[in-house]
Enzyme design. Sequence first.
Site, PDB file in Angstrom:
ATOM      1  N   ARG A 121      -0.728  20.266   4.662  1.00 34.71           N
ATOM      2  CA  ARG A 121      -1.105  20.442   3.245  1.00 34.71           C
ATOM      3  C   ARG A 121      -0.070  19.861   2.278  1.00 34.71           C
ATOM      4  NH1 ARG A 121      -2.443  25.485   5.114  1.00 34.71           N
ATOM      5  NH2 ARG A 121      -4.661  25.677   5.584  1.00 34.71           N
ATOM      6  N   LYS A 175      -0.896   7.577  -6.943  1.00 41.99           N
ATOM      7  CA  LYS A 175      -2.167   7.359  -6.218  1.00 41.99           C
ATOM      8  C   LYS A 175      -1.866   6.926  -4.790  1.00 41.99           C
ATOM      9  CE  LYS A 175      -5.058   5.203  -9.628  1.00 41.99           C
ATOM     10  NZ  LYS A 175      -6.094   4.161  -9.716  1.00 41.99           N
ATOM     11  N   GLU A 226       0.889  -9.015 -11.072  1.00 37.07           N
ATOM     12  CA  GLU A 226       0.837  -7.666 -11.658  1.00 37.07           C
ATOM     13  C   GLU A 226       1.891  -7.514 -12.770  1.00 37.07           C
ATOM     14  OE1 GLU A 226      -1.575  -5.590 -10.945  1.00 37.07           O
ATOM     15  OE2 GLU A 226      -2.162  -5.870  -8.848  1.00 37.07           O
ATOM     16  N   LYS A 252       3.858   0.806 -16.552  1.00 44.62           N
ATOM     17  CA  LYS A 252       3.017   1.676 -15.729  1.00 44.62           C
ATOM     18  C   LYS A 252       3.396   3.144 -15.987  1.00 44.62           C
ATOM     19  CE  LYS A 252       0.706   2.623 -11.587  1.00 44.62           C
ATOM     20  NZ  LYS A 252       0.125   2.171 -10.357  1.00 44.62           N
ATOM     21  N   GLU A 288      -6.122   9.360 -14.441  1.00 44.01           N
ATOM     22  CA  GLU A 288      -7.017   8.248 -14.760  1.00 44.01           C
ATOM     23  C   GLU A 288      -8.333   8.713 -15.351  1.00 44.01           C
ATOM     24  OE1 GLU A 288      -7.157   5.101 -11.898  1.00 44.01           O
ATOM     25  OE2 GLU A 288      -8.738   4.056 -12.980  1.00 44.01           O
ATOM     26  N   ARG A 318      -5.510   5.219 -18.699  1.00 42.44           N
ATOM     27  CA  ARG A 318      -4.969   4.568 -17.507  1.00 42.44           C
ATOM     28  C   ARG A 318      -5.840   3.395 -17.063  1.00 42.44           C
ATOM     29  NH1 ARG A 318      -2.217   7.863 -12.493  1.00 42.44           N
ATOM     30  NH2 ARG A 318      -1.821   6.115 -11.119  1.00 42.44           N
ATOM     31  N   ASN A 331      -6.258  -1.584 -15.274  1.00 42.98           N
ATOM     32  CA  ASN A 331      -7.216  -2.391 -14.510  1.00 42.98           C
ATOM     33  C   ASN A 331      -7.551  -3.702 -15.202  1.00 42.98           C
ATOM     34  OD1 ASN A 331      -7.625  -0.835 -12.168  1.00 42.98           O
ATOM     35  ND2 ASN A 331      -8.702   0.662 -13.429  1.00 42.98           N
ATOM     36  N   HIS A 366      -9.014  -6.487 -13.246  1.00 41.45           N
ATOM     37  CA  HIS A 366      -9.345  -5.950 -11.919  1.00 41.45           C
ATOM     38  C   HIS A 366     -10.838  -5.827 -11.637  1.00 41.45           C
ATOM     39  CE1 HIS A 366      -5.116  -5.441 -11.424  1.00 41.45           C
ATOM     40  NE2 HIS A 366      -5.239  -4.810 -10.270  1.00 41.45           N
ATOM     41  N   HIS A 412     -11.541  -7.283  -8.088  1.00 41.33           N
ATOM     42  CA  HIS A 412     -12.160  -6.556  -6.976  1.00 41.33           C
ATOM     43  C   HIS A 412     -13.419  -7.263  -6.499  1.00 41.33           C
ATOM     44  CE1 HIS A 412      -9.921  -2.751  -8.465  1.00 41.33           C
ATOM     45  NE2 HIS A 412      -9.251  -3.347  -7.498  1.00 41.33           N
ATOM     46  N   HIS A 421      -4.847  -9.608  -2.995  1.00 42.70           N
ATOM     47  CA  HIS A 421      -5.108  -8.855  -4.222  1.00 42.70           C
ATOM     48  C   HIS A 421      -4.445  -9.518  -5.440  1.00 42.70           C
ATOM     49  CE1 HIS A 421      -5.895  -5.532  -6.886  1.00 42.70           C
ATOM     50  NE2 HIS A 421      -4.607  -5.450  -7.162  1.00 42.70           N
TER      51      HIS A 421
HETATM   52  N1  LIG Z   1      -1.455   3.273  -5.137  1.00 45.16           N
HETATM   53  C1  LIG Z   1      -1.516   2.439  -6.128  1.00 45.16           C
HETATM   54  O1  LIG Z   1      -1.456   2.809  -7.298  1.00 45.16           O
HETATM   55  C2  LIG Z   1      -1.664   0.982  -5.834  1.00 45.16           C
HETATM   56  C3  LIG Z   1      -1.506   0.043  -6.861  1.00 45.16           C
HETATM   57  C4  LIG Z   1      -1.593  -1.300  -6.541  1.00 45.16           C
HETATM   58  C5  LIG Z   1      -1.840  -1.698  -5.242  1.00 45.16           C
HETATM   59  N2  LIG Z   1      -2.000  -0.752  -4.268  1.00 45.16           N
HETATM   60  C6  LIG Z   1      -2.250  -1.148  -2.888  1.00 45.16           C
HETATM   61  O2  LIG Z   1      -1.157  -1.896  -2.416  1.00 45.16           O
HETATM   62  C7  LIG Z   1      -1.594  -2.775  -1.382  1.00 45.16           C
HETATM   63  C8  LIG Z   1      -0.998  -4.147  -1.595  1.00 45.16           C
HETATM   64  O3  LIG Z   1       0.405  -4.034  -1.559  1.00 45.16           O
HETATM   65  P1  LIG Z   1       1.317  -5.250  -1.119  1.00 45.16           P
HETATM   66  O4  LIG Z   1       0.948  -6.448  -1.874  1.00 45.16           O
HETATM   67  O5  LIG Z   1       2.700  -4.772  -1.177  1.00 45.16           O
HETATM   68  O6  LIG Z   1       0.805  -5.546   0.364  1.00 45.16           O
HETATM   69  P2  LIG Z   1       1.390  -5.245   1.823  1.00 45.16           P
HETATM   70  O7  LIG Z   1       1.910  -3.880   1.927  1.00 45.16           O
HETATM   71  O8  LIG Z   1       0.318  -5.657   2.751  1.00 45.16           O
HETATM   72  O9  LIG Z   1       2.619  -6.261   1.940  1.00 45.16           O
HETATM   73  C9  LIG Z   1       2.378  -7.645   1.966  1.00 45.16           C
HETATM   74  C10 LIG Z   1       2.995  -8.310   3.210  1.00 45.16           C
HETATM   75  O10 LIG Z   1       4.407  -8.417   3.044  1.00 45.16           O
HETATM   76  C11 LIG Z   1       5.085  -7.839   4.152  1.00 45.16           C
HETATM   77  N3  LIG Z   1       6.350  -7.342   3.601  1.00 45.16           N
HETATM   78  C12 LIG Z   1       6.532  -6.253   2.829  1.00 45.16           C
HETATM   79  N4  LIG Z   1       7.797  -6.212   2.388  1.00 45.16           N
HETATM   80  C13 LIG Z   1       8.442  -7.274   2.915  1.00 45.16           C
HETATM   81  C14 LIG Z   1       9.781  -7.771   2.819  1.00 45.16           C
HETATM   82  N5  LIG Z   1      10.671  -7.189   2.017  1.00 45.16           N
HETATM   83  N6  LIG Z   1      10.090  -8.871   3.511  1.00 45.16           N
HETATM   84  C15 LIG Z   1       9.153  -9.503   4.278  1.00 45.16           C
HETATM   85  N7  LIG Z   1       7.885  -9.111   4.395  1.00 45.16           N
HETATM   86  C16 LIG Z   1       7.531  -7.999   3.709  1.00 45.16           C
HETATM   87  C17 LIG Z   1       4.127  -6.799   4.676  1.00 45.16           C
HETATM   88  O11 LIG Z   1       4.377  -6.493   6.014  1.00 45.16           O
HETATM   89  C18 LIG Z   1       2.785  -7.499   4.486  1.00 45.16           C
HETATM   90  O12 LIG Z   1       2.575  -8.408   5.536  1.00 45.16           O
HETATM   91  C19 LIG Z   1      -3.105  -2.753  -1.423  1.00 45.16           C
HETATM   92  O13 LIG Z   1      -3.578  -1.988  -0.350  1.00 45.16           O
HETATM   93  C20 LIG Z   1      -3.420  -2.071  -2.736  1.00 45.16           C
HETATM   94  O14 LIG Z   1      -4.642  -1.358  -2.702  1.00 45.16           O
HETATM   95  C21 LIG Z   1      -1.911   0.563  -4.542  1.00 45.16           C
HETATM   96 ZN   LIG Z   2      -3.666  -4.534  -8.832  1.00 46.69          ZN
END
Ligand SMILES: NC(=O)c1ccc[n+]([C@@H]2O[C@H](COP(=O)([O-])OP(=O)(O)OC[C@H]3O[C@@H](n4cnc5c(N)ncnc54)[C@H](O)[C@@H]3O)[C@@H](O)[C@H]2O)c1
Ligand SMILES: [Zn+2]
Length: 359
Positions: free
Chosen positions: A115, A137, A179, A222, A232, A236, A240, A243, A247, A259
């Site tokens: 939990r 989130k 972003e 942010k 949200e 908030r 987007n 976005h 999406h 993304h």
């Molecule tokens: N929770 C939220 O508010 C929120 C907001 C925006 C995005 N997201 C989510 O985040 C995700 C995208 O995040 P991302 O772009 O970081 O993708 P990711 O976590 O897939 O990382 C991108 C790639 O880089 C590699 N990597 C990470 N750090 C590294 C480093 N320092 N050196 C070498 N390689 C490295 C990872 O292994 C992966 O292959 C999506 O799933 C999206 O939905 C969430």
């Molecule tokens: Zn985004």
Amino acid sequence: MTAIMSRLAVSHPGGHYDVLIGTELLPELRTLTGIAGPVALVTDSNVGPLYAEQCPPADCVITIPAGEQHKTLATVNRIYDELLEAGIDRGGTVFALGGGVVGDVAGFAAATFMRGVGLVQVPTTLLAMVDASVGGKTGVDKPQGKNLVGAFKQPVAVLADLSTLQTLPSVELACGLAEVVKHGLIAVPEIIRDLEAGEGHTSPQRTFGRLAPMVATAIGVKRDIVQEDPFEQERRAVLNLGHTFAHAIEQTTQYRIRHGQAVAIGLVAAADLSATLNHCSLDLVGRVESLLVRLGLPVRIPDGITSDELLKAMRTDKKRWAGVLRFILLREIGDVFISEDVPETAVRETLGRLSQEMG
Ligand SMILES: NC(=O)c1ccc[n+]([C@@H]2O[C@H](COP(=O)([O-])OP(=O)(O)OC[C@H]3O[C@@H](n4cnc5c(N)ncnc54)[C@H](O)[C@@H]3O)[C@@H](O)[C@H]2O)c1
Ligand SMILES: [Zn+2]
């Protein structure tokens, strides 16, 4: 040597936490967060081999396969099993070391295991630093769509170690910059001016001296918005920007487009739509587009995707409110608003202009 360059306080309905931005923070994860109890380090198969050893010893290290396709309940289930096997109890803390995928999946596991156990976000991509790690989130994807199962889980702390960006592939750095541009367009014209004055998408962007203030400012955007609207409900939604288009592009390309790349196309589309509806100038559209191109990002809808497919995807996006297509529009840099009465003809005009066949 460990150096903290910025500290931002984030408050939320249940308390507050700090976002620390600096270099060489990993060895000091425990001291910087003051966590003395059991720790599970969750990372992915790319980040773990590079950085897990730099972190203080953990009670267990859980390595999930890298990639969005592993942001699933099956991965969460594996994390639960390993936490149980390591004897992590309700006093434990999950350290999420990686990009947004690790942050979302480990965050969701931390929100639900026993939990709820403690969570520290240790983002290692620019995107995760400026966006995913802040705001609480968490969640996973379902075959039916992205982020369909999740929870709000506020971290105890966020530690953004800029040193980790040294190994981040350029394409991922560019995705993070998309972003950053979004946050600049929403609220901080200086971010846009700084990026326009910068060297583009090549390695000098990684000069910590330049990156640190920009990361802090982008996180600040942010922070201010999630503080105002933690669950949200309204404001908030401006986060987007771009976005609704992004999406739809991700969905219709079966996520072959990253993304951040889809966001870049979406930002140009949002600006174009705003100009079509006479909310902003055509000059602003050109400015957004040239900046994103300079940063190494795509600005046209990929080949072979029709406007009909994109519109259909937009209508099924979960960001839709009560059946209306919702767009975030721009008046100028730093001035955005939510619009729910955008005519489909205007959206079609924008999609037509941004399609490669016509562009
Ligand atoms: N929770 C939220 O508010 C929120 C907001 C925006 C995005 N997201 C989510 O985040 C995700 C995208 O995040 P991302 O772009 O970081 O993708 P990711 O976590 O897939 O990382 C991108 C790639 O880089 C590699 N990597 C990470 N750090 C590294 C480093 N320092 N050196 C070498 N390689 C490295 C990872 O292994 C992966 O292959 C999506 O799933 C999206 O939905 C969430
Ligand atoms: Zn985004």
